[in-house]
Scaffold this motif. Structure first.
Motif, PDB file in Angstrom:
ATOM      1  N   TYR A 113      24.533  75.064  36.494  1.00 14.64           N
ATOM      2  CA  TYR A 113      25.369  74.619  37.699  1.00 14.64           C
ATOM      3  C   TYR A 113      24.145  74.654  38.892  1.00 14.64           C
ATOM      4  O   TYR A 113      22.917  75.402  38.801  1.00 14.64           O
ATOM      5  N   ASP A 114      24.380  74.325  40.007  1.00 13.92           N
ATOM      6  CA  ASP A 114      23.486  74.032  41.185  1.00 13.92           C
ATOM      7  C   ASP A 114      23.477  75.477  41.751  1.00 13.92           C
ATOM      8  O   ASP A 114      22.416  75.837  42.531  1.00 13.92           O
ATOM      9  N   VAL A 115      24.473  76.221  41.462  1.00 15.48           N
ATOM     10  CA  VAL A 115      24.599  77.794  41.862  1.00 15.48           C
ATOM     11  C   VAL A 115      24.739  78.672  40.604  1.00 15.48           C
ATOM     12  O   VAL A 115      25.645  78.492  39.997  1.00 15.48           O
ATOM     13  N   SER A 116      23.751  79.470  40.105  1.00 18.20           N
ATOM     14  CA  SER A 116      23.700  79.990  39.043  1.00 18.20           C
ATOM     15  C   SER A 116      23.133  81.532  39.092  1.00 18.20           C
ATOM     16  O   SER A 116      22.891  81.989  40.252  1.00 18.20           O
ATOM     17  N   TYR A 117      22.373  82.024  38.014  1.00 19.85           N
ATOM     18  CA  TYR A 117      21.947  83.378  38.062  1.00 19.85           C
ATOM     19  C   TYR A 117      20.749  83.212  36.969  1.00 19.85           C
ATOM     20  O   TYR A 117      20.950  82.768  36.071  1.00 19.85           O
ATOM     21  N   ASP A 118      19.736  84.302  37.259  1.00 18.60           N
ATOM     22  CA  ASP A 118      18.824  84.482  36.325  1.00 18.60           C
ATOM     23  C   ASP A 118      18.387  86.033  36.455  1.00 18.60           C
ATOM     24  O   ASP A 118      17.996  86.376  37.400  1.00 18.60           O
ATOM     25  N   ARG A 119      18.727  86.668  35.277  1.00 15.87           N
ATOM     26  CA  ARG A 119      18.287  88.191  35.363  1.00 15.87           C
ATOM     27  C   ARG A 119      16.663  88.331  35.479  1.00 15.87           C
ATOM     28  O   ARG A 119      16.363  89.531  35.881  1.00 15.87           O
ATOM     29  N   THR A 130       8.063  93.402  42.826  1.00 16.09           N
ATOM     30  CA  THR A 130       8.097  95.057  42.792  1.00 16.09           C
ATOM     31  C   THR A 130       9.499  95.603  42.732  1.00 16.09           C
ATOM     32  O   THR A 130       9.648  96.706  42.233  1.00 16.09           O
ATOM     33  N   GLY A 131      10.486  94.735  43.228  1.00 19.00           N
ATOM     34  CA  GLY A 131      11.753  95.185  43.371  1.00 19.00           C
ATOM     35  C   GLY A 131      12.693  95.009  41.980  1.00 19.00           C
ATOM     36  O   GLY A 131      12.149  95.020  41.167  1.00 19.00           O
ATOM     37  N   LYS A 132      14.051  95.151  42.373  1.00 15.36           N
ATOM     38  CA  LYS A 132      14.996  94.676  41.589  1.00 15.36           C
ATOM     39  C   LYS A 132      14.806  93.224  40.970  1.00 15.36           C
ATOM     40  O   LYS A 132      14.526  92.476  41.668  1.00 15.36           O
ATOM     41  N   GLN A 133      15.237  93.242  39.465  1.00 10.70           N
ATOM     42  CA  GLN A 133      15.449  91.770  39.066  1.00 10.70           C
ATOM     43  C   GLN A 133      16.744  91.356  39.105  1.00 10.70           C
ATOM     44  O   GLN A 133      17.716  92.130  39.045  1.00 10.70           O
ATOM     45  N   GLY A 134      17.022  89.939  38.991  1.00 10.78           N
ATOM     46  CA  GLY A 134      18.489  89.441  38.948  1.00 10.78           C
ATOM     47  C   GLY A 134      18.876  88.819  40.246  1.00 10.78           C
ATOM     48  O   GLY A 134      19.535  89.338  41.171  1.00 10.78           O
ATOM     49  N   TRP A 135      18.804  87.552  40.211  1.00  8.48           N
ATOM     50  CA  TRP A 135      18.946  86.904  41.715  1.00  8.48           C
ATOM     51  C   TRP A 135      19.863  85.578  41.414  1.00  8.48           C
ATOM     52  O   TRP A 135      20.036  84.861  40.597  1.00  8.48           O
ATOM     53  N   ASN A 136      20.667  85.511  42.314  1.00  6.41           N
ATOM     54  CA  ASN A 136      21.906  84.364  42.429  1.00  6.41           C
ATOM     55  C   ASN A 136      21.089  83.022  43.051  1.00  6.41           C
ATOM     56  O   ASN A 136      20.873  83.106  44.092  1.00  6.41           O
ATOM     57  N   ILE A 412      30.102  83.618  33.904  1.00  9.15           N
ATOM     58  CA  ILE A 412      30.116  85.058  34.321  1.00  9.15           C
ATOM     59  C   ILE A 412      28.555  85.800  33.835  1.00  9.15           C
ATOM     60  O   ILE A 412      28.530  85.478  32.834  1.00  9.15           O
ATOM     61  N   TRP A 413      27.779  86.145  34.768  1.00  4.09           N
ATOM     62  CA  TRP A 413      26.734  86.899  34.404  1.00  4.09           C
ATOM     63  C   TRP A 413      27.242  88.248  35.039  1.00  4.09           C
ATOM     64  O   TRP A 413      27.293  88.746  35.852  1.00  4.09           O
ATOM     65  N   LEU A 414      27.139  89.132  33.799  1.00  2.54           N
ATOM     66  CA  LEU A 414      27.779  90.491  34.141  1.00  2.54           C
ATOM     67  C   LEU A 414      26.748  91.402  34.785  1.00  2.54           C
ATOM     68  O   LEU A 414      25.330  91.244  34.679  1.00  2.54           O
ATOM     69  N   ARG A 415      27.215  92.235  35.812  1.00  3.33           N
ATOM     70  CA  ARG A 415      26.320  93.249  36.242  1.00  3.33           C
ATOM     71  C   ARG A 415      25.676  94.242  35.263  1.00  3.33           C
ATOM     72  O   ARG A 415      24.325  94.455  35.288  1.00  3.33           O
ATOM     73  N   ASP A 416      26.599  94.695  34.372  1.00  3.02           N
ATOM     74  CA  ASP A 416      25.975  95.610  33.311  1.00  3.02           C
ATOM     75  C   ASP A 416      26.310  94.728  32.038  1.00  3.02           C
ATOM     76  O   ASP A 416      27.840  94.753  31.649  1.00  3.02           O
ATOM     77  N   GLY A 463      18.012  86.270  29.986  1.00  4.85           N
ATOM     78  CA  GLY A 463      18.211  85.916  31.390  1.00  4.85           C
ATOM     79  C   GLY A 463      18.866  84.988  32.204  1.00  4.85           C
ATOM     80  O   GLY A 463      19.535  85.101  33.067  1.00  4.85           O
ATOM     81  N   ARG A 464      18.768  83.938  31.311  1.00  6.81           N
ATOM     82  CA  ARG A 464      19.254  82.756  32.067  1.00  6.81           C
ATOM     83  C   ARG A 464      20.645  82.355  31.923  1.00  6.81           C
ATOM     84  O   ARG A 464      21.781  81.897  32.639  1.00  6.81           O
ATOM     85  N   ALA A 465      21.218  82.479  30.706  1.00  5.63           N
ATOM     86  CA  ALA A 465      22.609  82.068  29.906  1.00  5.63           C
ATOM     87  C   ALA A 465      23.550  83.024  30.730  1.00  5.63           C
ATOM     88  O   ALA A 465      23.400  84.128  30.662  1.00  5.63           O
ATOM     89  N   PRO A 466      24.822  82.518  30.904  1.00  6.57           N
ATOM     90  CA  PRO A 466      25.840  83.395  31.272  1.00  6.57           C
ATOM     91  C   PRO A 466      26.079  84.326  30.097  1.00  6.57           C
ATOM     92  O   PRO A 466      26.169  84.020  28.988  1.00  6.57           O
ATOM     93  N   ASP A 467      27.001  85.242  30.244  1.00 11.96           N
ATOM     94  CA  ASP A 467      27.313  86.402  29.307  1.00 11.96           C
ATOM     95  C   ASP A 467      28.601  85.767  28.733  1.00 11.96           C
ATOM     96  O   ASP A 467      28.861  85.929  27.562  1.00 11.96           O
ATOM     97  N   ILE A 468      29.518  85.154  29.408  1.00  9.43           N
ATOM     98  CA  ILE A 468      30.782  84.656  29.488  1.00  9.43           C
ATOM     99  C   ILE A 468      30.912  83.453  29.925  1.00  9.43           C
ATOM    100  O   ILE A 468      30.782  83.108  30.975  1.00  9.43           O
ATOM    101  N   VAL A 469      31.623  82.544  29.098  1.00 14.39           N
ATOM    102  CA  VAL A 469      32.132  81.232  29.704  1.00 14.39           C
ATOM    103  C   VAL A 469      33.668  81.321  29.310  1.00 14.39           C
ATOM    104  O   VAL A 469      34.180  81.262  28.391  1.00 14.39           O
TER     105      VAL A 469
END
Length: 557
Positions: A113-119, A130-136, A412-416, A463-469
């Protein structure tokens, strides 16, 4: 389900590896043979690819039979029409265009998607990683510098540069580096391959976002010589509105791309200001039809019935697009290029639902259900849903929150990720359309996760693929918007079944219609075959075994 079974049978016959999208869609992958082929090296010197976003195959068939698209009809009469062409599982603009120019599905191209997520990514502000990973990741109109700090989109070129707040970081071989859109795509493009393998080749493209479509350059960052910087969400200085407010306004934006193509055909760059060779591979995207389709039926948008009878806006939009195609083809003929230029007309995606009686807009019940069960922040404070300016890409989005992207699909990219089983159970316990249900209780709906999702889209652990579609019932849009009655992004029938007409000079199969099921990923290797370039030079083609379109294989060329 009859069409889906036929799809599976065809793919088995050609020896494809079949992976089911929860029983609703299959990806065909067939290795091509290794025979030599006879090719008229003078037949095709240029390939023009045109995406009329929203163009269904039913639109093509109806307008040709009713003589309401005479220019497209002439192209079809001289070319090949594919009556059963589909997107590779997801139908947002990014994976839709990636299919056409990489030969790959989201699994190899990495674009969902043009708006997605990568862990694996770090925030734009985290230049040391140096910080946390996982960006929208948001690569849309706010990717241009006009969007910095939530600013107004006042320039057609998006401000002339990238918005640094939109560019995340990644650790690459121990070095923290910015991730521009061309770094984000995971595979190469036809533009790169053509430039590297056709002597003196030049490439050009024009699209709807000035900077988000930088990924067309491919990992090299240099695939497109002339990438037109036009932003559809910029503020028109005359009307003081974005070009998407009404389809007639969108026509003005699309006319910019028509003129760019004409200038390129005339031996100039996309601005018309400098001399340049006619591109070897070039093309553009049109948004007018998409805007007309999304407009509410009450205001003349969309379709009148399940038979794809167009409403007033769609009727006018198709007439506009056909006229634009006529202008472009006429210029090719005037410059004596028509006999050496292949023209492909298709779409990144369709639009759903065309049957207004199936429309369901209960709001974003999927996100609400996830929030209510603490799988995402219960206040909606995840990803870039809560930024300082209230707009995405102002640099203040939250890291490592998980994310959900919804239109007529839910990614859906899960937080946990350890909560996968619990989340799936919650979703399955709430499939109905009654609150708090997610409207996924019909025979064409499904929830994809686990090994079946990994096989289709890639391992979410990477990291790239969603957990659930979540594919809801056809007709469901996860929105309460009163301004649109259709959307895209998923795998509903109206999203994925597209028009596809291919004209190649001196073809021996002019006027044929091929009913064999094909995927839009097959366009990319076909373009290379037309130019006598090995399709396997596209990494996605080699990885996924994407074959050329029927009628353009080696022995038939």
């Amino acid at each position: 389900m009859k069409k889906i079974r036929r799809w599976m049978q065809v793919q088995r016959v050609v020896g494809a590896g079949v992976v089911m999208l929860a029983g609703l869609h299959a990806q065909g992958a067939a290795a091509r043979d290794g025979h030599d082929h006879d090719h008229d090296h003078d037949a095709v010197k240029h390939v023009l690819l045109i995406s009329f976003d929203g163009l269904h195959q039913q639109d093509v068939a109806r307008c040709i039979s009713s003589n309401s698209c005479p220019n497209l009809a002439l192209l079809a009469k001289s070319g090949t029409t594919y009556s059963d062409a589909h997107t590779p599982g997801l139908s947002d603009s990014f994976p839709g265009l990636a299919a056409l120019v990489t030969g790959g599905s989201p699994k190899s191209a990495g674009l969902f998607y043009d708006v997605s997520y990568d862990r694996t990514l770090y925030a734009p502000s985290d230049s040391n990683c140096t910080g946390k990973q996982g960006w929208n990741v948001v690569f849309d109109e706010t990717t241009g510098i006009d969007g910095q700090n939530g600013g107004a989109l006042t320039h057609l070129d998006g401000g002339g540069a990238f918005n640094p707040q939109a560019i995340p970081h990644a650790l690459v071989n121990g070095v923290c580096q910015p991730v521009y859109p061309h770094n984000y795509v995971k595979t190469n493009t036809i533009f790169e391959v053509v430039k590297q393998n056709v002597k003196g080749a030049r490439t050009a493209w024009a699209d709807k976002h000035a900077w988000g479509y930088d990924w067309l350059n491919g990992p090299s960052g240099t695939g497109v010589d002339d990438l037109s910087r036009t932003e559809i969400n910029s503020i028109d200085p005359v009307t003081h509105k974005a070009y998407t407010d009404v389809y007639t306004h969108t026509e003005q934006f699309d006319n910019l791309h028509v003129q760019s193509l004409i200038d390129e055909i005339d031996g100039k760059d996309s601005t018309g200001h400098s001399a340049a060779d006619v591109p070897t591979v070039f093309g553009t995207n049109f948004q007018t039809l998409s805007v007309a389709q999304k407009a509410t039926v009450a205001n003349g948008g969309g379709y009148l019935d399940a038979s794809f009878t167009p409403g007033p806006q769609v009727t006018a939009a198709i007439a506009y697009l056909d006229n634009a195609l006529g202008r472009i083809v006429s210029e090719l003929k005037q410059r004596n290029l028509y006999s050496s230029t292949a023209v492909i007309v298709t779409a990144k995606h369709g639009q759903s639902p065309t049957d207004h009686s199936k429309l369901v807009k209960n709001g974003d019940t999927l996100s609400k259900l996830l929030e209510a069960n603490n799988y995402l922040d219960p206040n909606g404070n995840f990803g870039q849903a809560n930024t300082n300016s209230g707009n995405p890409n102002d640099g203040s989005g939250l890291v490592n929150t998980g994310f959900v992207q919804t239109d007529d699909v839910g990614l859906i990219w899960l937080r946990d990720q350890s909560q996968l089983s619990a989340v799936v159970k919650t979703l399955k316990d709430n499939l109905s359309c009654n609150a708090p249900g997610i409207c996924a209780d019909g025979p064409q709906a499904y929830i994809l996760y686990g090994p079946r999702l990994a096989g289709r889209f890639g391992d979410p652990a990477r990291g790239r693929a969603p957990d659930i579609v979540v594919q809801p019932n056809p007709g469901v849009i996860y929105t309460s918007s009163q301004s649109k009655d259709e959307e895209h992004g998923g795998n509903a029938p109206d999203d994925s079944h597209l028009g596809l007409v291919v004209y190649m000079p001196r073809s021996h199969h002019a006027g044929q219609t091929i009913d064999e099921p094909v995927l839009t990923t097959q366009v990319a290797p076909t373009i290379l075959r037309m130019l006598d370039v090995d399709p396997d030079l596209l990494h996605s083609v080699a990885t996924e075994g994407t074959r050329t379109l029927p009628g353009f294989d080696r022995e038939q060329f």
